[in-house]
Design a protein around this motif. Structure first.
Motif, PDB file in Angstrom:
ATOM      1  N   ALA A  23       0.847  -1.197   0.000  1.00  0.00           N
ATOM      2  CA  ALA A  23       0.000   0.000   0.000  1.00  0.00           C
ATOM      3  C   ALA A  23       0.881   1.245   0.000  1.00  0.00           C
ATOM      4  N   SER A  24       0.314   2.367  -0.422  1.00  0.00           N
ATOM      5  CA  SER A  24       1.096   3.607  -0.436  1.00  0.00           C
ATOM      6  C   SER A  24       1.501   3.984   0.991  1.00  0.00           C
ATOM      7  N   GLY A  25       2.699   4.532   1.108  1.00  0.00           N
ATOM      8  CA  GLY A  25       3.238   4.916   2.403  1.00  0.00           C
ATOM      9  C   GLY A  25       4.000   3.810   3.115  1.00  0.00           C
ATOM     10  N   ILE A  31      21.030  -2.822  -2.590  1.00  0.00           N
ATOM     11  CA  ILE A  31      19.931  -2.766  -1.633  1.00  0.00           C
ATOM     12  C   ILE A  31      19.289  -1.393  -1.758  1.00  0.00           C
ATOM     13  N   ASP A  32      17.968  -1.396  -1.770  1.00  0.00           N
ATOM     14  CA  ASP A  32      17.195  -0.162  -1.810  1.00  0.00           C
ATOM     15  C   ASP A  32      16.195  -0.193  -0.662  1.00  0.00           C
ATOM     16  N   ILE A  33      16.106   0.903   0.059  1.00  0.00           N
ATOM     17  CA  ILE A  33      15.026   1.072   1.032  1.00  0.00           C
ATOM     18  C   ILE A  33      14.097   2.100   0.402  1.00  0.00           C
ATOM     19  N   VAL A  34      12.860   1.669   0.203  1.00  0.00           N
ATOM     20  CA  VAL A  34      11.907   2.432  -0.602  1.00  0.00           C
ATOM     21  C   VAL A  34      10.646   2.706   0.204  1.00  0.00           C
ATOM     22  N   ARG A  35      10.131   3.930   0.058  1.00  0.00           N
ATOM     23  CA  ARG A  35       8.805   4.274   0.579  1.00  0.00           C
ATOM     24  C   ARG A  35       7.879   4.331  -0.618  1.00  0.00           C
ATOM     25  N   THR A  36       6.795   3.549  -0.571  1.00  0.00           N
ATOM     26  CA  THR A  36       5.863   3.553  -1.683  1.00  0.00           C
ATOM     27  C   THR A  36       5.095   4.867  -1.709  1.00  0.00           C
ATOM     28  N   VAL A  37       4.667   5.260  -2.893  1.00  0.00           N
ATOM     29  CA  VAL A  37       4.031   6.562  -3.073  1.00  0.00           C
ATOM     30  C   VAL A  37       2.552   6.398  -3.396  1.00  0.00           C
ATOM     31  N   GLY A  38       1.831   7.463  -3.170  1.00  0.00           N
ATOM     32  CA  GLY A  38       0.420   7.506  -3.520  1.00  0.00           C
ATOM     33  C   GLY A  38       0.229   8.072  -4.912  1.00  0.00           C
ATOM     34  N   SER A  39      -0.985   8.031  -5.376  1.00  0.00           N
ATOM     35  CA  SER A  39      -1.329   8.557  -6.693  1.00  0.00           C
ATOM     36  C   SER A  39      -0.949  10.035  -6.786  1.00  0.00           C
ATOM     37  N   GLY A  40      -0.259  10.397  -7.851  1.00  0.00           N
ATOM     38  CA  GLY A  40       0.128  11.789  -8.073  1.00  0.00           C
ATOM     39  C   GLY A  40       1.440  12.199  -7.432  1.00  0.00           C
ATOM     40  N   GLU A  41       2.029  11.351  -6.597  1.00  0.00           N
ATOM     41  CA  GLU A  41       3.314  11.686  -5.973  1.00  0.00           C
ATOM     42  C   GLU A  41       4.465  11.373  -6.930  1.00  0.00           C
ATOM     43  N   ASP A  42       5.530  12.154  -6.813  1.00  0.00           N
ATOM     44  CA  ASP A  42       6.731  11.886  -7.594  1.00  0.00           C
ATOM     45  C   ASP A  42       7.409  10.633  -7.067  1.00  0.00           C
ATOM     46  N   TYR A  43       8.126   9.943  -7.939  1.00  0.00           N
ATOM     47  CA  TYR A  43       8.835   8.734  -7.532  1.00  0.00           C
ATOM     48  C   TYR A  43      10.035   8.483  -8.434  1.00  0.00           C
ATOM     49  N   GLN A  44      10.949   7.660  -7.932  1.00  0.00           N
ATOM     50  CA  GLN A  44      12.083   7.199  -8.721  1.00  0.00           C
ATOM     51  C   GLN A  44      11.804   5.757  -9.136  1.00  0.00           C
ATOM     52  N   THR A  45      12.387   5.359 -10.248  1.00  0.00           N
ATOM     53  CA  THR A  45      12.214   3.979 -10.680  1.00  0.00           C
ATOM     54  C   THR A  45      13.282   3.107 -10.027  1.00  0.00           C
ATOM     55  N   VAL A  46      12.904   1.875  -9.744  1.00  0.00           N
ATOM     56  CA  VAL A  46      13.791   0.871  -9.164  1.00  0.00           C
ATOM     57  C   VAL A  46      13.513  -0.418  -9.934  1.00  0.00           C
ATOM     58  N   VAL A  59      10.456  -2.989  -9.318  1.00  0.00           N
ATOM     59  CA  VAL A  59       9.471  -2.306  -8.471  1.00  0.00           C
ATOM     60  C   VAL A  59       8.597  -1.452  -9.382  1.00  0.00           C
ATOM     61  N   GLN A  60       7.286  -1.723  -9.362  1.00  0.00           N
ATOM     62  CA  GLN A  60       6.358  -0.990 -10.221  1.00  0.00           C
ATOM     63  C   GLN A  60       5.355  -0.225  -9.389  1.00  0.00           C
ATOM     64  N   PRO A  61       5.102   1.058  -9.565  1.00  0.00           N
ATOM     65  CA  PRO A  61       5.748   1.896 -10.561  1.00  0.00           C
ATOM     66  C   PRO A  61       7.127   2.387 -10.127  1.00  0.00           C
ATOM     67  N   GLY A  62       7.439   2.338  -8.866  1.00  0.00           N
ATOM     68  CA  GLY A  62       8.683   2.849  -8.298  1.00  0.00           C
ATOM     69  C   GLY A  62       8.355   3.356  -6.910  1.00  0.00           C
ATOM     70  N   GLY A  63       9.162   4.242  -6.378  1.00  0.00           N
ATOM     71  CA  GLY A  63       8.889   4.789  -5.061  1.00  0.00           C
ATOM     72  C   GLY A  63       9.892   5.859  -4.702  1.00  0.00           C
ATOM     73  N   GLU A  64       9.771   6.360  -3.493  1.00  0.00           N
ATOM     74  CA  GLU A  64      10.740   7.320  -2.975  1.00  0.00           C
ATOM     75  C   GLU A  64      11.906   6.506  -2.412  1.00  0.00           C
ATOM     76  N   VAL A  65      13.059   6.614  -3.058  1.00  0.00           N
ATOM     77  CA  VAL A  65      14.225   5.850  -2.626  1.00  0.00           C
ATOM     78  C   VAL A  65      14.862   6.578  -1.447  1.00  0.00           C
ATOM     79  N   LEU A  66      14.802   5.948  -0.280  1.00  0.00           N
ATOM     80  CA  LEU A  66      15.379   6.526   0.928  1.00  0.00           C
ATOM     81  C   LEU A  66      16.853   6.175   1.049  1.00  0.00           C
ATOM     82  N   LEU A  67      17.229   5.013   0.512  1.00  0.00           N
ATOM     83  CA  LEU A  67      18.615   4.545   0.575  1.00  0.00           C
ATOM     84  C   LEU A  67      18.859   3.654  -0.626  1.00  0.00           C
ATOM     85  N   HIS A  68      20.021   3.831  -1.241  1.00  0.00           N
ATOM     86  CA  HIS A  68      20.458   2.923  -2.313  1.00  0.00           C
ATOM     87  C   HIS A  68      21.949   2.692  -2.141  1.00  0.00           C
ATOM     88  N   GLN A  69      22.341   1.439  -2.084  1.00  0.00           N
ATOM     89  CA  GLN A  69      23.758   1.104  -2.013  1.00  0.00           C
ATOM     90  C   GLN A  69      24.044  -0.048  -2.976  1.00  0.00           C
TER      91      GLN A  69
END
Length: 160
Positions: free
Chosen positions: A48-50, A70-85, A88-98
């Protein structure tokens, strides 16, 4: 503004794959709302989003490891900006990527340290995951996530 309750809920999906010693894509933590098994080696988790989750991607060939992430991702809601991973579809807010196994291990150790304090990594402040990312990128020692820091985050989150 009127919001219809008939609108579909945006779910983020993560495709997991496990082909022993070749391709391993797995979740380190997270709370999926659905789990769909595609076949013996693949499944799809829905969030779910969030939601927050840690996604590990590793692959090897006959000569050894070819990728570790490793990616730590926060899922986004409709209309929010996101990065692709990847995966992961559609993507999310990437909090950490290593990338690279030594850095992935450092993140896994940090997650273990959080859990050792009986704190669910899903509930950790997003700012801490960003802090960990930036410190590892700068090759500096990250600060520990403490119970006091976690309590402060929970109080701050409750205000919003």
């Amino acid at each position: 503004m009127v919001i219809s309750r008939d609108l579909p809920v945006l779910l983020t999906t993560v495709e997991l794959t496990w082909i022993e010693k070749r391709v391993e894509r797995w979740l380190r933590f997270g709370r999926p709302v659905a789990d769909t098994i595609l076949d013996r080696q693949r499944r799809v988790l829905s969030f779910a989003s969030g939601s927050v989750f840690a996604f590990v991607r590793w692959a090897a060939n006959d000569y050894g490891t070819v990728e570790s992430h490793i990616d730590i991702v926060r899922t986004v809601g409709s209309g929010e900006d996101y990065q692709t991973v990847p995966c992961v579809q559609p993507g999310g807010e990437v909090l950490l990527h290593q990338s690279s196994w030594p850095r992935v291990q450092r993140v896994l150790e940090a997650i273990d340290a959080v859990e050792a304090q009986d704190i669910d990594p899903v509930e950790v402040s997003p700012d801490y995951w960003r802090h960990l990312h930036h410190r590892l990128e700068a090759r500096q020692q990250p600060d520990a996530y403490t119970k006091a820091r976690h309590r402060a985050w929970l109080l701050r989150r409750a205000l919003h």
